[in-house]
Design a protein around this motif. Structure first.
Motif, PDB file in Angstrom:
ATOM      1  N   VAL A  42      13.926  71.536 -95.454  1.00 15.26           N
ATOM      2  CA  VAL A  42      14.111  72.634 -95.112  1.00 15.26           C
ATOM      3  C   VAL A  42      12.947  74.431 -95.702  1.00 15.26           C
ATOM      4  O   VAL A  42      12.905  74.717 -95.166  1.00 15.26           O
ATOM      5  CB  VAL A  42      15.582  72.720 -95.570  1.00 15.26           C
ATOM      6  CG1 VAL A  42      16.228  74.520 -95.633  1.00 15.26           C
ATOM      7  CG2 VAL A  42      16.692  72.212 -94.963  1.00 15.26           C
ATOM      8  N   SER A  43      13.111  73.919 -96.825  1.00 14.85           N
ATOM      9  CA  SER A  43      11.250  74.342 -97.387  1.00 14.85           C
ATOM     10  C   SER A  43      10.580  74.352 -96.832  1.00 14.85           C
ATOM     11  O   SER A  43       9.571  75.169 -97.160  1.00 14.85           O
ATOM     12  CB  SER A  43      11.869  74.691 -99.011  1.00 14.85           C
ATOM     13  OG  SER A  43      11.649  72.777 -99.436  1.00 14.85           O
ATOM     14  N   ALA A  44      10.108  73.311 -95.971  1.00 12.12           N
ATOM     15  CA  ALA A  44       8.481  73.155 -95.180  1.00 12.12           C
ATOM     16  C   ALA A  44       8.882  74.000 -93.508  1.00 12.12           C
ATOM     17  O   ALA A  44       8.135  74.017 -93.603  1.00 12.12           O
ATOM     18  CB  ALA A  44       8.528  71.916 -95.131  1.00 12.12           C
ATOM     19  N   GLY A  45      10.126  74.575 -93.345  1.00 19.33           N
ATOM     20  CA  GLY A  45      10.538  75.497 -92.268  1.00 19.33           C
ATOM     21  C   GLY A  45      10.327  74.411 -91.328  1.00 19.33           C
ATOM     22  O   GLY A  45       9.847  75.440 -89.860  1.00 19.33           O
ATOM     23  N   GLN A  46      10.303  73.195 -91.198  1.00 25.88           N
ATOM     24  CA  GLN A  46      10.760  72.522 -90.287  1.00 25.88           C
ATOM     25  C   GLN A  46      11.763  71.984 -89.389  1.00 25.88           C
ATOM     26  O   GLN A  46      11.955  71.757 -88.265  1.00 25.88           O
ATOM     27  CB  GLN A  46       9.953  71.606 -90.649  1.00 25.88           C
ATOM     28  CG  GLN A  46       9.076  71.138 -90.980  1.00 25.88           C
ATOM     29  CD  GLN A  46       8.691  69.549 -91.815  1.00 25.88           C
ATOM     30  OE1 GLN A  46       9.761  69.020 -92.176  1.00 25.88           O
ATOM     31  NE2 GLN A  46       7.370  68.885 -92.102  1.00 25.88           N
ATOM     32  N   VAL A  47      13.305  73.436 -89.783  1.00 21.56           N
ATOM     33  CA  VAL A  47      13.947  73.165 -89.210  1.00 21.56           C
ATOM     34  C   VAL A  47      14.266  74.225 -88.818  1.00 21.56           C
ATOM     35  O   VAL A  47      14.310  75.251 -88.898  1.00 21.56           O
ATOM     36  CB  VAL A  47      15.488  73.150 -89.926  1.00 21.56           C
ATOM     37  CG1 VAL A  47      16.776  72.991 -89.337  1.00 21.56           C
ATOM     38  CG2 VAL A  47      15.402  71.980 -91.620  1.00 21.56           C
ATOM     39  N   SER A  48      14.853  74.085 -87.503  1.00 19.82           N
ATOM     40  CA  SER A  48      14.897  74.487 -86.111  1.00 19.82           C
ATOM     41  C   SER A  48      16.456  74.626 -85.920  1.00 19.82           C
ATOM     42  O   SER A  48      17.606  75.292 -86.674  1.00 19.82           O
ATOM     43  CB  SER A  48      14.474  75.255 -84.601  1.00 19.82           C
ATOM     44  OG  SER A  48      14.172  73.745 -84.494  1.00 19.82           O
ATOM     45  N   ILE A  49      17.090  74.425 -84.580  1.00 24.31           N
ATOM     46  CA  ILE A  49      18.318  73.927 -84.120  1.00 24.31           C
ATOM     47  C   ILE A  49      19.302  71.804 -84.364  1.00 24.31           C
ATOM     48  O   ILE A  49      19.578  71.491 -83.759  1.00 24.31           O
ATOM     49  CB  ILE A  49      18.522  74.722 -83.187  1.00 24.31           C
ATOM     50  CG1 ILE A  49      17.292  73.806 -82.051  1.00 24.31           C
ATOM     51  CG2 ILE A  49      18.612  75.906 -83.086  1.00 24.31           C
ATOM     52  CD1 ILE A  49      18.669  74.345 -80.551  1.00 24.31           C
ATOM     53  N   TRP A  50      17.676  71.734 -84.942  1.00 23.74           N
ATOM     54  CA  TRP A  50      17.700  69.963 -84.915  1.00 23.74           C
ATOM     55  C   TRP A  50      17.887  69.610 -86.135  1.00 23.74           C
ATOM     56  O   TRP A  50      16.747  69.428 -86.692  1.00 23.74           O
ATOM     57  CB  TRP A  50      17.193  68.884 -83.847  1.00 23.74           C
ATOM     58  CG  TRP A  50      17.565  67.898 -83.670  1.00 23.74           C
ATOM     59  CD1 TRP A  50      17.504  66.690 -83.819  1.00 23.74           C
ATOM     60  CD2 TRP A  50      19.310  67.747 -82.569  1.00 23.74           C
ATOM     61  NE1 TRP A  50      18.039  65.987 -83.759  1.00 23.74           N
ATOM     62  CE2 TRP A  50      18.938  66.825 -82.612  1.00 23.74           C
ATOM     63  CE3 TRP A  50      19.310  68.960 -82.219  1.00 23.74           C
ATOM     64  CZ2 TRP A  50      20.782  65.830 -81.764  1.00 23.74           C
ATOM     65  CZ3 TRP A  50      20.859  68.190 -81.472  1.00 23.74           C
ATOM     66  CH2 TRP A  50      20.697  66.664 -81.538  1.00 23.74           C
ATOM     67  N   PRO A  51      18.733  68.578 -86.757  1.00 22.90           N
ATOM     68  CA  PRO A  51      18.421  68.485 -88.689  1.00 22.90           C
ATOM     69  C   PRO A  51      17.181  67.750 -88.550  1.00 22.90           C
ATOM     70  O   PRO A  51      16.923  66.801 -88.044  1.00 22.90           O
ATOM     71  CB  PRO A  51      19.141  67.682 -88.700  1.00 22.90           C
ATOM     72  CG  PRO A  51      20.215  68.194 -87.510  1.00 22.90           C
ATOM     73  CD  PRO A  51      20.117  68.191 -86.314  1.00 22.90           C
ATOM     74  N   VAL A  52      15.834  67.647 -89.682  1.00 16.32           N
ATOM     75  CA  VAL A  52      15.217  66.824 -89.526  1.00 16.32           C
ATOM     76  C   VAL A  52      15.642  66.766 -90.989  1.00 16.32           C
ATOM     77  O   VAL A  52      15.504  66.844 -91.760  1.00 16.32           O
ATOM     78  CB  VAL A  52      13.877  67.974 -90.415  1.00 16.32           C
ATOM     79  CG1 VAL A  52      12.192  67.200 -89.931  1.00 16.32           C
ATOM     80  CG2 VAL A  52      13.537  69.026 -89.313  1.00 16.32           C
ATOM     81  N   ASP A  53      15.328  64.994 -90.802  1.00 11.60           N
ATOM     82  CA  ASP A  53      15.427  64.464 -92.037  1.00 11.60           C
ATOM     83  C   ASP A  53      16.626  63.406 -92.453  1.00 11.60           C
ATOM     84  O   ASP A  53      17.410  64.668 -93.228  1.00 11.60           O
ATOM     85  CB  ASP A  53      14.582  64.426 -93.101  1.00 11.60           C
ATOM     86  CG  ASP A  53      14.240  63.934 -94.464  1.00 11.60           C
ATOM     87  OD1 ASP A  53      14.136  62.420 -93.477  1.00 11.60           O
ATOM     88  OD2 ASP A  53      13.327  64.168 -95.443  1.00 11.60           O
ATOM     89  N   PHE A  54      17.595  64.031 -91.599  1.00  9.20           N
ATOM     90  CA  PHE A  54      19.026  63.702 -91.604  1.00  9.20           C
ATOM     91  C   PHE A  54      20.003  62.873 -92.623  1.00  9.20           C
ATOM     92  O   PHE A  54      19.773  61.746 -93.165  1.00  9.20           O
ATOM     93  CB  PHE A  54      19.720  62.824 -90.348  1.00  9.20           C
ATOM     94  CG  PHE A  54      21.590  63.324 -90.205  1.00  9.20           C
ATOM     95  CD1 PHE A  54      21.613  63.832 -89.429  1.00  9.20           C
ATOM     96  CD2 PHE A  54      22.176  62.368 -90.987  1.00  9.20           C
ATOM     97  CE1 PHE A  54      23.220  64.169 -89.717  1.00  9.20           C
ATOM     98  CE2 PHE A  54      23.014  62.264 -90.949  1.00  9.20           C
ATOM     99  CZ  PHE A  54      24.129  63.410 -90.766  1.00  9.20           C
ATOM    100  N   THR A  55      20.701  64.228 -93.486  1.00 10.77           N
ATOM    101  CA  THR A  55      21.280  63.470 -94.526  1.00 10.77           C
ATOM    102  C   THR A  55      22.401  64.187 -94.965  1.00 10.77           C
ATOM    103  O   THR A  55      22.913  65.191 -94.243  1.00 10.77           O
ATOM    104  CB  THR A  55      20.252  63.897 -96.123  1.00 10.77           C
ATOM    105  OG1 THR A  55      21.157  63.939 -96.950  1.00 10.77           O
ATOM    106  CG2 THR A  55      19.902  64.924 -96.039  1.00 10.77           C
ATOM    107  N   LEU A  56      23.699  63.502 -95.004  1.00 11.70           N
ATOM    108  CA  LEU A  56      24.949  64.194 -95.341  1.00 11.70           C
ATOM    109  C   LEU A  56      24.995  64.976 -97.228  1.00 11.70           C
ATOM    110  O   LEU A  56      25.779  65.272 -98.027  1.00 11.70           O
ATOM    111  CB  LEU A  56      25.661  63.064 -95.892  1.00 11.70           C
ATOM    112  CG  LEU A  56      25.829  62.647 -94.113  1.00 11.70           C
ATOM    113  CD1 LEU A  56      27.015  61.651 -93.883  1.00 11.70           C
ATOM    114  CD2 LEU A  56      26.580  64.300 -93.147  1.00 11.70           C
ATOM    115  N   LYS A  57      23.513  65.111 -98.059  1.00 14.21           N
ATOM    116  CA  LYS A  57      23.749  65.063 -99.328  1.00 14.21           C
ATOM    117  C   LYS A  57      24.243  66.559 -99.620  1.00 14.21           C
ATOM    118  O   LYS A  57      24.684  66.878-100.658  1.00 14.21           O
ATOM    119  CB  LYS A  57      22.217  65.022 -99.946  1.00 14.21           C
ATOM    120  CG  LYS A  57      21.735  63.799-100.283  1.00 14.21           C
ATOM    121  CD  LYS A  57      22.567  63.320-101.352  1.00 14.21           C
ATOM    122  CE  LYS A  57      21.939  61.896-102.030  1.00 14.21           C
ATOM    123  NZ  LYS A  57      21.882  60.429-101.329  1.00 14.21           N
TER     124      LYS A  57
END
Lengths: 293, 303
Positions: A42-57
């Motif tokens: 998220v902080s690298a700005g890679q996320v648009s509308i699909w989760p990147v590096d999926f996690t439930l944390k």
């Protein structure tokens, strides 16, 4: 056979509408994707509308939060109590108002009495002071009683009742029933579609209301969920001082932003869940209710 | 009518009065008593002293209100934001309803409706949270796109030129779909033979829209335009409150947020009530005028 020009128009039209739905969903999906992505992505700005590096944390973090769960329970209590009171009182007011003025002479007076509250707002401060004076501050009643009669809903039910044939009432009287019995056995079952609409409106309104919780509740543990969420978003959502040990450990996976996104979605979830059922009713209920009898 | 029959009916109507009692009590306490409570706008009210002992100060609070440095700016902000919302709230839903009306595949129509009705049911807390996130100048999606195309990021929510327009656009996002419902209902009530007649007269799709569809929903458009008059002093408290900050008070502070801050943040109850009372009275006049026009042009009655 459709002309070429018309077929072209149909395609462009459908395309523009689909574009509209994309624009409508895009912000929601973006924040949803953020809530399921890792802090780093998220902080690298890679996320648009699909989760990147999926996690439930982030959700883990939210559900480990005691104040979140307490406010969830406050909201559920509020919805049950609030919708119940709204429905009973609205029906009891709507039924007499649905009578013709020639049968129930005081109808016009009563109707103005209720409608006037829609035309002239008493204002924030006097309303606040009355809640304070009636001694319901900091209790669930402060969230339920001041709005116990949603006049708009009363008008919807009233207009729906007015579309029912008058012969129903007359035959019920012939059988020796009074008004209470007629309302209970004849009108209520027939008004169900409108009642379903109104109940769902009232449910959504109670779930979403946040301002009353903010001004009437003194202690944060009495906040309903919307108010709690509002206070989180308005201030910093990660107040280090009242964080549990478990939450502190999670901080390496969860950021302010992903936690916020998860909180937004947990609060929106109940609405999303009832929406598909709701959608079937509200259009019909609204349209029939707005027709004048 | 005989007195006897009248008496019998009066007796039968007693339960109708009884039914209204709980509702009337609630409305008296929480709507009418506060209306009377507006007298504190003419007092120097403090919670400790109460209404009874408070000193009467005439129009001092109103004078204080007029002398607030930001008062005229706030009135202007409110009217500016609300009028833009009213106009776009008429144009956008009518356009979308007309477009939906032309869709021939019912599953597309249903899908579009399902999606665009949805934001109406989320609170401004939720939608505000989403907007704040996507518009964030450093990390938000919109500014990432702007940066990717090679422009400078814009801080939409802390920029006084942008803030009012963000309010209008995000308000359309929430409400445009839901507002189409009433127009779609009006569209279904247009007599199909009118279209047949238009086709015989040689009208194409555009001409049909212009000469049959639009006149068909004109009463509804006029009605909603009249009724929206009452909202001229409503900038949208929930929305603004969840997105504004002191840097955009200059363009985004509206009457309701001002009342909140004077009253419940600074605890200056009397001045806040005075501002609120002015808003309520002007709104009452506007709503009255709106209903009057609606009755005149569309034969609309509230009940």
């Amino acid at each position: 056979m459709l002309s070429k020009k018309y077929r072209f128009f149909l395609i462009v039209n459908a395309f523009l509408l689909l574009l509209l739905t994309v624009a409508c969903l895009f912000p929601i999906l973006n924040v949803l994707a953020i809530s399921f992505s890792s802090k780093a992505a998220v902080s690298a700005g890679q996320v648009s509308i699909w989760p990147v590096d999926f996690t439930l944390k982030s959700y883990d973090y939210v559900f480990n939060n005691v104040s979140f769960l307490t406010s969830f329970i406050v909201s559920i209590k509020r919805v049950i109590l609030g919708v119940g009171i709204n429905m009973v009182l609205s029906v009891l007011v709507a039924y007499p108002l649905s009578k013709e003025a020639q049968d129930f002479g005081s109808r016009t007076w009563y109707a103005w009495f209720f409608v006037f509250t829609m035309l002239f707002g008493a204002g924030l401060i006097p309303g606040f002071l009355v809640v304070k004076e009636t001694g319901i501050m900091d209790s669930i009643w402060a969230l339920v009683l001041p709005g116990a009669i949603p006049v708009f809903n009363v008008l919807l039910i009233m207009n729906y009742m007015r579309t029912l044939p008058k012969a129903l009432e007359e035959s019920s009287f012939m059988d020796g029933a009074g008004h209470f019995r007629t309302l209970w056995t004849v009108y209520l079952p027939l008004t169900l579609p409108s009642l379903a609409t109104v109940a769902l409106f009232s449910l959504v309104a109670h779930w979403n209301a946040w301002f009353d919780g903010m001004i009437y509740m003194n202690r944060p543990e009495h906040y309903p969920l919307s108010t709690y969420l509002q206070s989180l978003l308005q201030f910093d959502s990660m107040n280090q001082t009242n964080m549990s040990l478990e939450q502190a450990k999670m901080m390496q996976f969860v950021s302010n932003r992903t936690a916020r996104a998860a909180q937004i979605f947990v609060s929106a979830l109940p609405i999303l869940l009832i929406y598909p059922f709701f959608q079937r009713y509200f259009v019909k209920g609204l349209v029939v209710g707005s027709v004048k009898g | 009518m005989g007195t006897r029959r009248r008496f019998r009916r009066m007796k039968r109507n007693i339960p109708l009065h009884v039914m209204m009692i709980p509702g009337i009590i609630i409305v008296l306490i929480y709507c009418y008593i506060p209306m009377i409570g507006n007298v504190i706008a003419f007092q120097d009210f403090t919670p400790l002293m109460g209404f009874a002992k408070a000193e009467w100060v005439g129009l001092d609070n109103f004078q204080y209100m007029m002398e607030l440095p930001s008062f005229y700016q706030v009135v202007w902000n409110t009217v500016f934001i609300s009028i833009m919302k009213i106009v776009s709230g008429l144009v956008a839903p009518i356009t979308v309803a007309l477009m939906l009306n032309e869709v021939r595949k019912s599953f597309i129509k249903r899908y579009v409706q399902t999606v665009i009705y949805m934001p109406h049911f989320f609170s401004w807390v939720i939608l505000g949270g989403i907007v704040v996130d996507i518009l964030s100048p450093s990390e938000g999606l919109i500014n990432q796109i702007i940066k990717a195309v090679g422009f400078q990021p814009i801080s939409f929510l802390s920029d006084n030129t942008w803030f009012p327009y963000v309010m209008v656009i995000t308000n359309e996002w929430k409400e445009v779909g839901f507002s189409t419902i009433i127009y779609l209902a009006a569209l279904t009530s247009i007599d199909p033979t009118q279209y047949e007649a238009a086709v015989i007269d040689g009208a194409g799709r555009w001409k049909q829209t212009w000469h049959v569809t639009l006149p068909g929903i004109r009463p509804t458009i006029i009605l909603l335009a009249c009724l929206s008059l009452g909202n001229v002093l409503n900038g949208g408290f929930d929305q603004v409150f969840n997105m504004y900050s002191p840097v955009v008070y200059e363009s985004g502070d509206i009457l309701d947020t001002l009342v909140y801050r004077i009253g419940l943040v600074d605890n200056n109850y009397s001045v806040a009530t005075a501002v609120g009372l002015v808003k309520s009275v002007v709104s009452l006049v506007l709503i009255g005028a709106g209903y009057g026009l609606a009755y005149r042009f569309a034969k609309y009655r509230i009940f």
